[in-house]
Write a protein that holds these residues in place. Sequence first.
Motif, PDB file in Angstrom:
ATOM      1  N   HIS A 154      12.792   2.861   8.505  1.00  0.00           N
ATOM      2  CA  HIS A 154      13.372   1.907   9.446  1.00  0.00           C
ATOM      3  C   HIS A 154      13.739   0.572   8.783  1.00  0.00           C
ATOM      4  O   HIS A 154      14.499  -0.210   9.373  1.00  0.00           O
ATOM      5  CB  HIS A 154      12.398   1.661  10.603  1.00  0.00           C
ATOM      6  CG  HIS A 154      12.043   2.916  11.350  1.00  0.00           C
ATOM      7  ND1 HIS A 154      12.958   3.597  12.129  1.00  0.00           N
ATOM      8  CD2 HIS A 154      10.882   3.615  11.429  1.00  0.00           C
ATOM      9  CE1 HIS A 154      12.376   4.649  12.677  1.00  0.00           C
ATOM     10  NE2 HIS A 154      11.112   4.691  12.258  1.00  0.00           N
ATOM     11  N   ARG A 177      12.112  -2.268   8.213  1.00  0.00           N
ATOM     12  CA  ARG A 177      11.763  -3.432   9.015  1.00  0.00           C
ATOM     13  C   ARG A 177      11.061  -4.466   8.140  1.00  0.00           C
ATOM     14  O   ARG A 177      10.077  -4.148   7.473  1.00  0.00           O
ATOM     15  CB  ARG A 177      10.853  -3.040  10.173  1.00  0.00           C
ATOM     16  CG  ARG A 177      11.529  -2.109  11.184  1.00  0.00           C
ATOM     17  CD  ARG A 177      10.532  -1.612  12.195  1.00  0.00           C
ATOM     18  NE  ARG A 177      11.173  -0.721  13.151  1.00  0.00           N
ATOM     19  CZ  ARG A 177      10.509  -0.018  14.079  1.00  0.00           C
ATOM     20  NH1 ARG A 177       9.178  -0.135  14.145  1.00  0.00           N
ATOM     21  NH2 ARG A 177      11.158   0.768  14.893  1.00  0.00           N
ATOM     22  N   ARG A 189       7.838 -12.321  10.209  1.00  0.00           N
ATOM     23  CA  ARG A 189       8.618 -12.734  11.373  1.00  0.00           C
ATOM     24  C   ARG A 189       8.584 -14.263  11.532  1.00  0.00           C
ATOM     25  O   ARG A 189       8.963 -14.777  12.562  1.00  0.00           O
ATOM     26  CB  ARG A 189       8.056 -12.077  12.642  1.00  0.00           C
ATOM     27  CG  ARG A 189       8.243 -10.572  12.708  1.00  0.00           C
ATOM     28  CD  ARG A 189       9.714 -10.209  12.889  1.00  0.00           C
ATOM     29  NE  ARG A 189       9.880  -8.778  13.054  1.00  0.00           N
ATOM     30  CZ  ARG A 189      10.069  -7.920  12.065  1.00  0.00           C
ATOM     31  NH1 ARG A 189      10.057  -8.373  10.805  1.00  0.00           N
ATOM     32  NH2 ARG A 189      10.240  -6.660  12.286  1.00  0.00           N
ATOM     33  N   ARG A 227      16.596 -12.394  12.031  1.00  0.00           N
ATOM     34  CA  ARG A 227      16.081 -11.077  11.636  1.00  0.00           C
ATOM     35  C   ARG A 227      17.115 -10.312  10.820  1.00  0.00           C
ATOM     36  O   ARG A 227      16.772  -9.589   9.892  1.00  0.00           O
ATOM     37  CB  ARG A 227      15.679 -10.277  12.881  1.00  0.00           C
ATOM     38  CG  ARG A 227      15.148  -8.897  12.558  1.00  0.00           C
ATOM     39  CD  ARG A 227      14.687  -8.172  13.797  1.00  0.00           C
ATOM     40  NE  ARG A 227      14.212  -6.839  13.479  1.00  0.00           N
ATOM     41  CZ  ARG A 227      13.737  -5.984  14.398  1.00  0.00           C
ATOM     42  NH1 ARG A 227      13.684  -6.356  15.671  1.00  0.00           N
ATOM     43  NH2 ARG A 227      13.322  -4.798  14.034  1.00  0.00           N
ATOM     44  N   GLU A 243      16.549  -8.495   7.114  1.00  0.00           N
ATOM     45  CA  GLU A 243      16.823  -7.091   6.782  1.00  0.00           C
ATOM     46  C   GLU A 243      17.765  -6.989   5.587  1.00  0.00           C
ATOM     47  O   GLU A 243      17.587  -6.118   4.728  1.00  0.00           O
ATOM     48  CB  GLU A 243      17.417  -6.380   8.000  1.00  0.00           C
ATOM     49  CG  GLU A 243      16.443  -6.210   9.164  1.00  0.00           C
ATOM     50  CD  GLU A 243      17.073  -5.500  10.336  1.00  0.00           C
ATOM     51  OE1 GLU A 243      18.305  -5.242  10.284  1.00  0.00           O
ATOM     52  OE2 GLU A 243      16.361  -5.209  11.310  1.00  0.00           O
ATOM     53  N   GLU A 264      16.645   5.096   4.139  1.00  0.00           N
ATOM     54  CA  GLU A 264      17.040   5.385   5.519  1.00  0.00           C
ATOM     55  C   GLU A 264      17.279   6.868   5.745  1.00  0.00           C
ATOM     56  O   GLU A 264      17.099   7.366   6.858  1.00  0.00           O
ATOM     57  CB  GLU A 264      18.301   4.605   5.868  1.00  0.00           C
ATOM     58  CG  GLU A 264      18.090   3.111   6.000  1.00  0.00           C
ATOM     59  CD  GLU A 264      19.369   2.379   6.328  1.00  0.00           C
ATOM     60  OE1 GLU A 264      19.316   1.425   7.118  1.00  0.00           O
ATOM     61  OE2 GLU A 264      20.439   2.786   5.803  1.00  0.00           O
TER      62      GLU A 264
END
Length: 307
Positions: free
Chosen positions: A21, A23, A27, A33, A37, A68
Motif C-alpha cells: 500500500h 503508506r 503523519r 500526505r 507518498e 505495489e
Amino acid sequence: MEFPFDLAPVLGDRFCVVDQHLRPAGRRGPTHRGDLEQQLRTVIDELGKASAKAQGLPAPVTSAARMEANRHVLYILRNADGRGTPKGAVVVGFLKVGYKKLFLLDRNGAHNEAEPLCVLDFYIHESLQRHGYGRELFQHMLQSERVEPWRLAVDRPSEKLLAFLRKHYGLADAIPQVNNFVIFEGFFSNRLAPPRRPPPKRPEEEIKPYSLSERDFLREETEPPWPFNLTSGRAGGSPVRGSLRPFLLRRETPDGQTDPRPPDGRTDAPQHRRARWAALFYFTFFFPISPFFGLIFHFPPPALLFS
C-alpha cells in the motif's frame, strides 16, 4: 544514503515497515500526505538502484512499482542521529522479504512443495557496513515475522550475504537447488510432509455383457437366392461367402451326439430354404414363358429324325 528532505514524517521511527500500500509511517507536520507518498516512492526507488549497483545486477529488483504489484514487506532502517547530516536525512539500508511457493529439494533429492518466507533483497550502505546495522535490521525482521533463520529461503544471495549468514547465524551448510533460491540445513526439520491426495476415481459405468459382442460377430448373414449363391467351383458362379450358422450353432446332446438343430427350436435347414428359393424362382420367371419357348424350339419326335 542521504536525501534532501526530512525522513521523519516519511519513515517514522528507526524501523519503518512498508507493504504494497506504500503508506508513509509519519503523519506529523504540515506536509501533505500526497507529498509524503511521493517522497516514500523516491526513497524506495533510490534504495533499489543502490542495491542493484552493489550486487552488479542489470536492473533493480526493488522499486515502488514492484512493491505495489507484489505482497512483499520492506524493512527500512534509518539513522535518526544523522552523523553530521541534517536530522533524519540518513537511510542505513533495507531488507525486503515475502512468501513464495517453491519446489525445493531435500538431501535425498526429493521434491517438496513449500511456501517459505524468502529474503528477496538486502542492502546496507557501503559507508555504514561492518557497524552492526545489518544484524540489527535482520534481527528485527526475524522477530517481526516470528521465523527462525534456517527456515528462510534466500533468493540469489551474494557472497557478502552468504558470509553474513554464516558469521551471525551459523548458516553454512546449504542444500543445492535447481532454482535461484538457497536453503540451509534444518529447513526441512520438524516439517510435516504434505498429505498425498489419492488419485481421482473414475465414474462407474454400466458394464456391458460380453455376449453382446459375440452376438454381433455371429450374426447370421442373409444367403442370396439361387442361382446367385453358387460357389466359384461351378460354371458361371461367383465366390460368395456362405453362412456360418451350420458350423457355429451345432451343440452336443446329453448322450454325446451332435444336435444340428438351431438353439431356437426351428428345423429350417439351409438346403430346405435353397429348394424353396429355386421353386419360387422357377414359378415366377421361367414357368410363365415356358409355352413360348416350346413353340419356338419345337423338335420332331426322335423316330422322325432317324427314319
